[in-house]
Write an enzyme that holds these catalytic residues in place. Structure first.
Site, short mmCIF file in Angstrom:
data_model
loop_
_atom_site.label_atom_id
_atom_site.label_comp_id
_atom_site.label_asym_id
_atom_site.label_seq_id
_atom_site.Cartn_x
_atom_site.Cartn_y
_atom_site.Cartn_z
N GLU A 1 -10.43 -10.51 -6.40
CA GLU A 1 -9.43 -9.43 -6.38
C GLU A 1 -8.41 -9.57 -7.51
O GLU A 1 -8.06 -8.57 -8.14
CB GLU A 1 -8.71 -9.44 -5.02
CG GLU A 1 -9.62 -9.02 -3.87
CD GLU A 1 -8.99 -9.21 -2.50
OE1 GLU A 1 -7.85 -9.70 -2.44
OE2 GLU A 1 -9.65 -8.88 -1.50
N TYR B 1 -12.65 -2.50 -2.07
CA TYR B 1 -13.15 -2.53 -0.69
C TYR B 1 -14.68 -2.50 -0.62
O TYR B 1 -15.22 -2.06 0.38
CB TYR B 1 -12.57 -1.34 0.08
CG TYR B 1 -11.12 -1.54 0.50
CD1 TYR B 1 -10.72 -2.69 1.18
CD2 TYR B 1 -10.16 -0.58 0.24
CE1 TYR B 1 -9.41 -2.87 1.59
CE2 TYR B 1 -8.84 -0.75 0.65
CZ TYR B 1 -8.48 -1.90 1.33
OH TYR B 1 -7.18 -2.08 1.74
N ASN C 1 -1.81 -0.19 7.40
CA ASN C 1 -1.22 -1.49 7.73
C ASN C 1 -0.36 -2.06 6.60
O ASN C 1 -0.15 -3.26 6.50
CB ASN C 1 -2.30 -2.47 8.21
CG ASN C 1 -3.42 -2.66 7.22
OD1 ASN C 1 -3.31 -2.23 6.06
ND2 ASN C 1 -4.49 -3.30 7.63
N LYS D 1 0.84 -1.20 0.00
CA LYS D 1 0.00 0.00 0.00
C LYS D 1 0.89 1.27 0.00
O LYS D 1 2.09 1.18 0.26
CB LYS D 1 -0.92 -0.03 1.22
CG LYS D 1 -1.94 -1.19 1.21
CD LYS D 1 -2.80 -1.15 2.47
CE LYS D 1 -3.84 -2.25 2.50
NZ LYS D 1 -4.65 -2.20 3.75
P1 DAT Z 1 -7.77 -7.14 6.00
O1 DAT Z 1 -7.06 -6.03 5.26
O2 DAT Z 1 -6.92 -7.69 7.12
O3 DAT Z 1 -8.33 -8.22 5.10
P2 DAT Z 1 -10.45 -6.04 6.19
O4 DAT Z 1 -10.68 -6.65 4.83
O5 DAT Z 1 -11.43 -6.33 7.27
O6 DAT Z 1 -9.00 -6.47 6.75
O7 DAT Z 1 -10.34 -4.47 6.07
C1 DAT Z 1 -9.72 -3.87 4.96
C2 DAT Z 1 -8.92 -2.67 5.41
O8 DAT Z 1 -9.78 -1.72 6.04
C3 DAT Z 1 -7.87 -2.99 6.47
O9 DAT Z 1 -6.66 -3.45 5.90
C4 DAT Z 1 -7.72 -1.68 7.17
C5 DAT Z 1 -9.10 -1.07 7.11
N1 DAT Z 1 -9.86 -1.30 8.34
C6 DAT Z 1 -10.48 -2.43 8.72
N2 DAT Z 1 -11.09 -2.29 9.88
C7 DAT Z 1 -10.85 -1.00 10.29
C8 DAT Z 1 -11.20 -0.23 11.43
N3 DAT Z 1 -11.95 -0.73 12.43
N4 DAT Z 1 -10.76 1.06 11.47
C9 DAT Z 1 -10.02 1.58 10.48
N5 DAT Z 1 -9.65 0.90 9.37
C10 DAT Z 1 -10.06 -0.37 9.28
#
Ligand code: DAT
Ligand code: MG
Length: 169
Positions: A138, A50, A124, A10
């Protein structure tokens, strides 16, 4: 089971010059990179990537983040990789670490390099597909069939007329 998945470095990973460190950590899993490219992420791609989180309060900031909006040139891009290997999804997600960088194993990529901004955005560093189904969606969203060196999903031939394409001059 041999699996494929999408990994993204990212914009925060690009800005912090972490690409080498990330690829080194991922290489410990001994998987193969079967697709790789740099991408300037437009809003449409960010929102489609997303789409499952579109109702979350952090969605708009997440879309800006993956586009690298807060960093601007030359960091407003991601590196996209398709990896292939045995149990690739689970194993690569272990190396990537938990979604929340504060909760991630400190030796994982997200644990070592991620942060939560004062606005609450989880920066992250990497994206990592979370299931076989998500990985297929994806990979098909980010890559064209010819950009992947191994044939992984079925393809079809179509004739598209009057499609404008940019070629080398
Ligand atoms: P991952 O990236 O581990 O698959 P995800 O698909 O649930 O996790 O979420 C996608 C992204 O969204 C994640 O990398 C960071 C952001 N994100 C997820 N939960 C969040 C939260 N509670 N607050 C802020 N950003 C969040
Ligand atoms: Mg996810």
């Amino acid at each position: 089971m041999i699996e494929q998945l999408l990994i993204l470095v990212k914009p925060d990973g690009i800005k912090k010059s972490l690409t080498g460190n990330i690829l080194t950590k991922l290489s410990e899993a001994r998987m193969f990179i079967i697709g790789a490219k740099a991408v300037k992420v437009d809003k449409k791609l960010a929102e489609e990537h997303y789409y499952q989180l579109k109702d979350k309060p952090f969605f708009d900031e997440l879309v800006d983040y993956i586009q690298g909006k807060i960093y601007g040139e030359p960091w407003d891009r991601v590196l996209a990789f398709v990896y292939q290997g045995e149990n690739a999804i689970l194993r690569m997600r272990q190396i990537a670490g938990a979604t929340n960088p504060e909760e991630a194993d400190p030796v994982s990529i997200r644990g070592a390099y991620g942060r939560i901004t004062t606005k609450g955005v989880y920066e992250n560093v990497v994206h990592c597909s979370s299931s076989k189904l998500e990985a297929e969606r994806e990979i098909k969203l980010w890559f064209k069939p010819e950009e992947i060196v191994n044939p992984i999903y079925s393809v079809k031939k179509v004739t598209i007329e009057k499609e404008e394409r940019i070629i080398w001059a």
